[in-house]
Motif scaffolding. Structure first.
Motif, PDB file in Angstrom:
ATOM      1  N   ILE A  28      39.877  48.862   7.449  1.00  0.00           N
ATOM      2  CA  ILE A  28      39.481  49.495   8.714  1.00  0.00           C
ATOM      3  C   ILE A  28      38.652  48.529   9.549  1.00  0.00           C
ATOM      4  N   SER A  82      39.940  46.837  13.060  1.00  0.00           N
ATOM      5  CA  SER A  82      39.132  47.020  14.273  1.00  0.00           C
ATOM      6  C   SER A  82      38.805  45.676  14.909  1.00  0.00           C
ATOM      7  N   SER A  97      47.363  47.633  14.796  1.00  0.00           N
ATOM      8  CA  SER A  97      46.021  47.771  14.218  1.00  0.00           C
ATOM      9  C   SER A  97      45.559  49.224  14.248  1.00  0.00           C
ATOM     10  N   VAL A  98      45.884  49.929  15.325  1.00  0.00           N
ATOM     11  CA  VAL A  98      45.535  51.354  15.394  1.00  0.00           C
ATOM     12  C   VAL A  98      46.297  52.131  14.322  1.00  0.00           C
ATOM     13  N   ILE A 137      44.554  51.517  11.029  1.00  0.00           N
ATOM     14  CA  ILE A 137      43.323  52.317  10.922  1.00  0.00           C
ATOM     15  C   ILE A 137      43.671  53.760  10.587  1.00  0.00           C
TER      16      ILE A 137
END
Length: 165
Positions: free
Chosen positions: A121, A125, A149-150, A153
């Motif tokens: 995470i 970020s 990347s989102v 996460i």
């Protein structure tokens, strides 16, 4: 007419007694054996496997970005002086380090390591923020990596199968 093998003093009554004892204890032992559950297989969460694979992929992308920024500065849209922060050599080093850490974290996620979720995470970020700053140099690629990347996460935040509330 009994032969010595089948006569009253033979081993036959002892064998019958032994078989009777086994039958008497057998169902209990069989019941205990049948009632014991198999060891529970630790199945990995589908989201964790997805996020681990995706962070591994994004890490490889960042390693490629790092090498490109180090060795082919003419590949990007803007020049050295037009970057939001630092220069291409610094960005190359940052992407290389971040990419290697992401690859290690992706492998950790695939092996269901507890430290890998939190690390993943944080690294995803940082990757999204870094690509936001790198947006002027390579806009479409940066938007794609921010979206990945989102997803990483999200995949790491979703609770696993063994999670309790």
């Amino acid at each position: 007419m009994s032969s010595p093998q089948t006569g009253p003093s033979s081993e036959q009554p002892r064998a019958d007694t032994h078989q009777a004892e086994q039958r008497a204890h057998g169902p209990e032992q069989q019941k205990q054996w049948a009632m014991t559950s198999a060891p529970e297989a630790s199945a990995m969460s589908g989201w964790l496997a997805f996020a681990g694979s995706l962070i591994l992929l994004v890490g490889i992308f960042n390693i490629i970005d790092g090498f490109t920024a180090l060795f082919r500065t003419d590949y990007f849209i803007v020049g050295e002086g037009q970057l939001l922060v630092f220069n291409f050599a610094t960005w190359g080093a940052i992407w290389l380090v971040l990419g290697v850490l992401q690859v290690a974290t992706g492998v950790g996620c695939l092996y269901d390591m507890t430290w890998a979720r939190t690390t993943g995470i944080v690294l995803a970020s940082l990757c999204a923020i870094g690509h936001l700053a790198f947006l002027a140099a390579f806009p479409l690629w940066s938007l794609l990596v921010i979206a990945l990347s989102v997803l990483v996460i999200y995949g790491l935040v979703v609770p696993g199968k063994r999670a309790t509330t």
